[in-house]
Design a protein around this motif. Structure first.
Motif, PDB file in Angstrom:
ATOM      1  N   HIS A 234       0.878  -1.164   0.000  1.00  0.00           N
ATOM      2  CA  HIS A 234       0.000   0.000   0.000  1.00  0.00           C
ATOM      3  C   HIS A 234       0.919   1.219   0.000  1.00  0.00           C
ATOM      4  CE1 HIS A 234      -3.567  -2.425   0.928  1.00  0.00           C
ATOM      5  NE2 HIS A 234      -2.818  -3.066   1.805  1.00  0.00           N
ATOM      6  N   ARG A 235       0.837   2.051  -1.006  1.00  0.00           N
ATOM      7  CA  ARG A 235       1.821   3.103  -1.226  1.00  0.00           C
ATOM      8  C   ARG A 235       1.208   4.493  -1.008  1.00  0.00           C
ATOM      9  NH1 ARG A 235       0.949  -0.116  -4.935  1.00  0.00           N
ATOM     10  NH2 ARG A 235       0.037   1.481  -6.281  1.00  0.00           N
ATOM     11  N   HIS A 236       2.000   5.337  -0.368  1.00  0.00           N
ATOM     12  CA  HIS A 236       1.581   6.725  -0.136  1.00  0.00           C
ATOM     13  C   HIS A 236       2.770   7.641  -0.379  1.00  0.00           C
ATOM     14  CE1 HIS A 236      -2.214   5.522   1.896  1.00  0.00           C
ATOM     15  NE2 HIS A 236      -1.491   4.464   2.209  1.00  0.00           N
ATOM     16  N   GLN A 237       2.586   8.682  -1.185  1.00  0.00           N
ATOM     17  CA  GLN A 237       3.596   9.711  -1.390  1.00  0.00           C
ATOM     18  C   GLN A 237       2.992  11.038  -0.948  1.00  0.00           C
ATOM     19  OE1 GLN A 237       4.770   8.069  -5.547  1.00  0.00           O
ATOM     20  NE2 GLN A 237       6.633   9.069  -4.788  1.00  0.00           N
ATOM     21  N   VAL A 238       3.647  11.676   0.033  1.00  0.00           N
ATOM     22  CA  VAL A 238       3.075  12.829   0.721  1.00  0.00           C
ATOM     23  C   VAL A 238       3.859  14.086   0.371  1.00  0.00           C
ATOM     24  CG1 VAL A 238       2.352  13.745   2.946  1.00  0.00           C
ATOM     25  CG2 VAL A 238       2.442  11.258   2.596  1.00  0.00           C
ATOM     26  N   ASP A 239       3.175  15.055  -0.213  1.00  0.00           N
ATOM     27  CA  ASP A 239       3.767  16.337  -0.608  1.00  0.00           C
ATOM     28  C   ASP A 239       3.660  17.309   0.568  1.00  0.00           C
ATOM     29  OD1 ASP A 239       4.295  18.901  -1.714  1.00  0.00           O
ATOM     30  OD2 ASP A 239       3.658  18.221  -3.694  1.00  0.00           O
ATOM     31  N   GLY A 240       4.815  17.810   1.017  1.00  0.00           N
ATOM     32  CA  GLY A 240       4.833  18.710   2.164  1.00  0.00           C
ATOM     33  C   GLY A 240       4.057  19.992   1.961  1.00  0.00           C
ATOM     34  N   ARG A 241       3.841  20.412   0.721  1.00  0.00           N
ATOM     35  CA  ARG A 241       3.091  21.637   0.459  1.00  0.00           C
ATOM     36  C   ARG A 241       1.619  21.484   0.812  1.00  0.00           C
ATOM     37  NH1 ARG A 241       5.020  22.287  -5.682  1.00  0.00           N
ATOM     38  NH2 ARG A 241       4.461  20.066  -5.543  1.00  0.00           N
ATOM     39  N   GLN A 242       1.159  20.231   0.934  1.00  0.00           N
ATOM     40  CA  GLN A 242      -0.254  19.975   1.194  1.00  0.00           C
ATOM     41  C   GLN A 242      -0.521  19.554   2.635  1.00  0.00           C
ATOM     42  OE1 GLN A 242      -1.238  17.061  -1.777  1.00  0.00           O
ATOM     43  NE2 GLN A 242      -0.711  18.405  -3.480  1.00  0.00           N
ATOM     44  N   VAL A 243       0.476  19.733   3.506  1.00  0.00           N
ATOM     45  CA  VAL A 243       0.351  19.333   4.908  1.00  0.00           C
ATOM     46  C   VAL A 243       0.474  20.577   5.780  1.00  0.00           C
ATOM     47  CG1 VAL A 243       1.378  17.932   6.743  1.00  0.00           C
ATOM     48  CG2 VAL A 243       1.315  17.059   4.403  1.00  0.00           C
ATOM     49  N   SER A 244      -0.404  20.721   6.755  1.00  0.00           N
ATOM     50  CA  SER A 244      -0.429  21.937   7.570  1.00  0.00           C
ATOM     51  C   SER A 244       0.786  22.061   8.484  1.00  0.00           C
ATOM     52  CB  SER A 244      -1.708  21.978   8.409  1.00  0.00           C
ATOM     53  OG  SER A 244      -1.699  20.955   9.401  1.00  0.00           O
ATOM     54  N   LEU A 245       1.460  20.947   8.785  1.00  0.00           N
ATOM     55  CA  LEU A 245       2.571  20.963   9.729  1.00  0.00           C
ATOM     56  C   LEU A 245       3.832  21.607   9.179  1.00  0.00           C
ATOM     57  CD1 LEU A 245       2.303  17.258  10.978  1.00  0.00           C
ATOM     58  CD2 LEU A 245       1.488  19.285  12.181  1.00  0.00           C
ATOM     59  N   THR A 246       3.985  21.675   7.877  1.00  0.00           N
ATOM     60  CA  THR A 246       5.252  22.067   7.281  1.00  0.00           C
ATOM     61  C   THR A 246       5.452  23.580   7.274  1.00  0.00           C
ATOM     62  OG1 THR A 246       4.222  21.993   5.091  1.00  0.00           O
ATOM     63  CG2 THR A 246       5.406  20.041   5.814  1.00  0.00           C
ATOM     64  N   ASP A 247       6.718  23.976   7.205  1.00  0.00           N
ATOM     65  CA  ASP A 247       7.110  25.378   7.187  1.00  0.00           C
ATOM     66  C   ASP A 247       7.078  25.867   5.735  1.00  0.00           C
ATOM     67  OD1 ASP A 247       8.403  27.813   7.213  1.00  0.00           O
ATOM     68  OD2 ASP A 247       9.989  27.184   8.595  1.00  0.00           O
ATOM     69  N   LYS A 248       6.025  26.571   5.387  1.00  0.00           N
ATOM     70  CA  LYS A 248       5.858  27.002   4.001  1.00  0.00           C
ATOM     71  C   LYS A 248       6.899  28.039   3.581  1.00  0.00           C
ATOM     72  CE  LYS A 248       2.239  24.347   3.633  1.00  0.00           C
ATOM     73  NZ  LYS A 248       2.132  23.847   5.021  1.00  0.00           N
ATOM     74  N   GLU A 249       7.402  28.837   4.505  1.00  0.00           N
ATOM     75  CA  GLU A 249       8.449  29.791   4.164  1.00  0.00           C
ATOM     76  C   GLU A 249       9.744  29.069   3.806  1.00  0.00           C
ATOM     77  OE1 GLU A 249       8.930  32.619   7.269  1.00  0.00           O
ATOM     78  OE2 GLU A 249       6.945  33.537   6.978  1.00  0.00           O
ATOM     79  N   GLN A 250      10.057  28.010   4.558  1.00  0.00           N
ATOM     80  CA  GLN A 250      11.245  27.228   4.252  1.00  0.00           C
ATOM     81  C   GLN A 250      11.102  26.557   2.883  1.00  0.00           C
ATOM     82  OE1 GLN A 250      14.435  26.510   6.069  1.00  0.00           O
ATOM     83  NE2 GLN A 250      14.580  26.127   3.883  1.00  0.00           N
ATOM     84  N   ILE A 251       9.924  26.039   2.606  1.00  0.00           N
ATOM     85  CA  ILE A 251       9.682  25.416   1.296  1.00  0.00           C
ATOM     86  C   ILE A 251       9.894  26.426   0.176  1.00  0.00           C
ATOM     87  CG2 ILE A 251       7.870  24.450  -0.171  1.00  0.00           C
ATOM     88  CD1 ILE A 251       6.809  22.978   2.292  1.00  0.00           C
ATOM     89  N   ALA A 252       9.445  27.644   0.383  1.00  0.00           N
ATOM     90  CA  ALA A 252       9.641  28.690  -0.634  1.00  0.00           C
ATOM     91  C   ALA A 252      11.130  28.994  -0.823  1.00  0.00           C
ATOM     92  CB  ALA A 252       8.880  29.956  -0.223  1.00  0.00           C
ATOM     93  N   ARG A 253      11.892  28.976   0.265  1.00  0.00           N
ATOM     94  CA  ARG A 253      13.341  29.217   0.147  1.00  0.00           C
ATOM     95  C   ARG A 253      14.011  28.086  -0.631  1.00  0.00           C
ATOM     96  NH1 ARG A 253      12.658  31.367   5.480  1.00  0.00           N
ATOM     97  NH2 ARG A 253      13.118  29.339   6.427  1.00  0.00           N
TER      98      ARG A 253
END
Length: 512
Positions: A234-253
């Motif tokens: 059973h496979r799951h690939q999770v995109d950090g941009r779609q998770v509330s826990l992640t630091d969106k400013e860091q992702i932008a950097r």
């Protein structure tokens, strides 16, 4: 009235035990029940509960229990910071609490990851659970507090070893529940996967195998969970941009630094496997072989010192020595001092004591002052300040070295190539730092190393020792003249520890 005869009473049923047992095939329900989501005065006071992707995985496990004759295999490839470690912890606590005499094991890509991140995360969530007092936590095991079940109702933390894969082969629990968790599964070698595969053969047993991590390699068994063996997982690939826990400013950097279609961004954010290979810059096997290889060097090769200067906090200053293929004979020195003068004095002292031919010093932060002071203390010696963020200035088209974005990546690339034939000490800190760092490519397709602050966000230490060693590759240093060979005196006689250098047939100019 005659006394009524004594009739043995049925033991009182534990209401909590009944409630927890009702979630034996409902891990999502257990997680929502067992942890104090939103309760004032608890660490979860402001936490509404699992993320949607976590709920999906938990529900999938529940639906699969009792319907499949084979083991339930769950593979999660994700970006950084999406909550995968928490998910692993919840599933383990659920597996233990809802089925008496559950057995299992947890392993990770490195012993350091297992000890400092995977296991503490599990212990944190167990202590928050409503049934926390059912289990006792030890350094490498969680087991039932009931003496009769201490050995049969437990989860163990087991570091993997290619020389001792049999530690995984004896995992059986006929007729009950069996659990295996791989954390940062991309870096766990195929033989460990194959050993586990052969062990999960018990009939009439609930078997759950969970493999999670950043998809840092496009080869190996974790990658094959999403490829050749996709029909079994059973496979799951999770995109950090779609998770509330992640630091969106860091992702932008990261998107600005590496590009949102770079391998670095694919692995660290999108949860997708890289196009170009492993994102681990130096692989574990290369490092392990370097710790076992005999330390050899040529008698005319110069001793080079690399000095990484700490910037305070948890970081440490590290002084490393290398002569040709040998970075083991002269032991490294690690210091936790923030005083520029003390550090400078130690560097100068070691350079004179070991008769270093060159001293390369990280000139960032307090390092610039160290460079100036050591030059004053060692007139006539080759003391060079190195700017890690400066321009890569040793690249020559056709020399076999990759294109690098800055001096740091250039030195690490040289060190990586050297490790294939060099010798290093069996130092846990050094090994973890060498293998922990990841990399990506900039817009010019040049290698750019993962930033130290990003490593720390992944729970890794600053690579002070690895940087100290890599500084010995900053620039080439000429061989010693014939009349400067060592006199054979040991350190206690005013000579150098490295005077015992092995004479060998190795020719430093053999490849020229």
């Amino acid at each position: 009235m005659a006394d009524e005869p004594d009739v043995p009473r049925e033991p009182a049923l534990d209401p909590l035990g009944i409630e927890v047992g009702s979630f034996a095939h409902d891990p999502l329900g257990f997680v929502l029940f067992a942890f104090p989501w939103g309760e004032a005065g608890t660490p979860l006071a402001h936490d509404p509960g699992p993320e949607p992707w976590q709920r999906e995985v938990l529900s999938e496990i529940g639906h699969s229990l009792g319907t499949l004759p084979d083991a339930i295999r769950i593979a999660v490839a994700s970006g950084h910071g999406v909550g995968k470690s928490a998910l692993v912890a919840w599933i383990i606590v659920w597996a233990l609490a809802t089925f008496r005499d559950t057995r299992g094991l947890v392993t990770a890509n490195t012993a350091t990851q297992l000890k400092t991140k995977t296991w503490p995360e599990l212990v944190k969530w167990l202590r928050l659970a409503a049934c926390a007092d059912w289990f006792e936590v030890a350094a490498t095991a969680i087991h039932s507090v009931e003496p009769a079940h201490e050995r049969t109702w437990r989860i163990d933390a087991v570091p993997w070893s290619l020389r001792a894969t049999e530690a995984f082969a004896g995992l059986h629990n006929q007729g009950r529940r069996l659990f295996v968790a791989f954390d940062e599964a991309s870096a766990i070698p195929d033989p460990v996967w194959e050993t586990i595969e052969g062990a999960l053969t018990d009939r009439d047993t609930e078997i759950l195998w969970l493999a999670t991590g950043n998809p840092t390699r496009n080869t190996g068994r974790f990658r094959e969970c999403f490829g050749r063996f996709r029909h079994r997982w059973h496979r799951h690939q999770v995109d950090g941009r779609q998770v509330s826990l992640t630091d969106k400013e860091q992702i932008a950097r990261w998107a600005a630094d590496y590009g949102d279609d770079s391998d670095f961004f694919r692995v660290r954010v999108k949860g997708e496997f890289p196009r170009g290979g492993a994102m681990q810059f130096i692989d574990s096997e290369t490092v392990e072989e370097a710790t076992r290889r005999p330390a050899e060097s040529h008698l005319r090769q110069p001793l080079v010192m690399g000095v990484d200067c700490a910037r305070g906090g948890d970081d440490q200053s590290a002084i490393w020595f290398r002569r040709g293929r040998d970075a083991r004979t002269v032991p490294a020195i690690k210091l936790r001092v923030s005083d520029l003068m003390l550090l400078s004095g130690k560097v100068a002292e070691q350079a004179m004591h070991h008769r270093a031919a060159a001293v390369f010093i990280d000139e960032g932060g307090i390092g610039a002052g160290v460079v100036d002071r050591v030059r004053q203390m060692l007139p006539g010696h080759l003391v060079v300040g190195v700017n890690f963020g400066g321009r890569a200035d040793r690249y020559t088209l056709g020399d076999g070295m990759p294109l690098t974005a800055n001096k740091a990546a250039e030195m690490w690339a040289s060190m990586r190539a050297w490790l294939r034939t060099g010798a290093i000490p069996d130092d846990p800190e050094l090994k973890a730092e060498l293998t922990g760092r990841e990399y990506g490519f900039d817009l010019h397709n040049a290698i750019r190393l993962e930033k130290k602050e990003d490593m720390k966000k992944r729970g890794l230490a600053s690579p002070d020792n690895a940087d100290g060693l890599c500084l010995t590759f900053a620039y080439p240093v000429a061989d010693l003249p014939d009349d400067a060979r060592f006199d054979g005196r040991g350190a206690g006689e005013g000579g150098s520890v490295a005077a015992n250098t092995i004479q060998s047939d190795y020719d430093p100019h053999g490849d020229l």
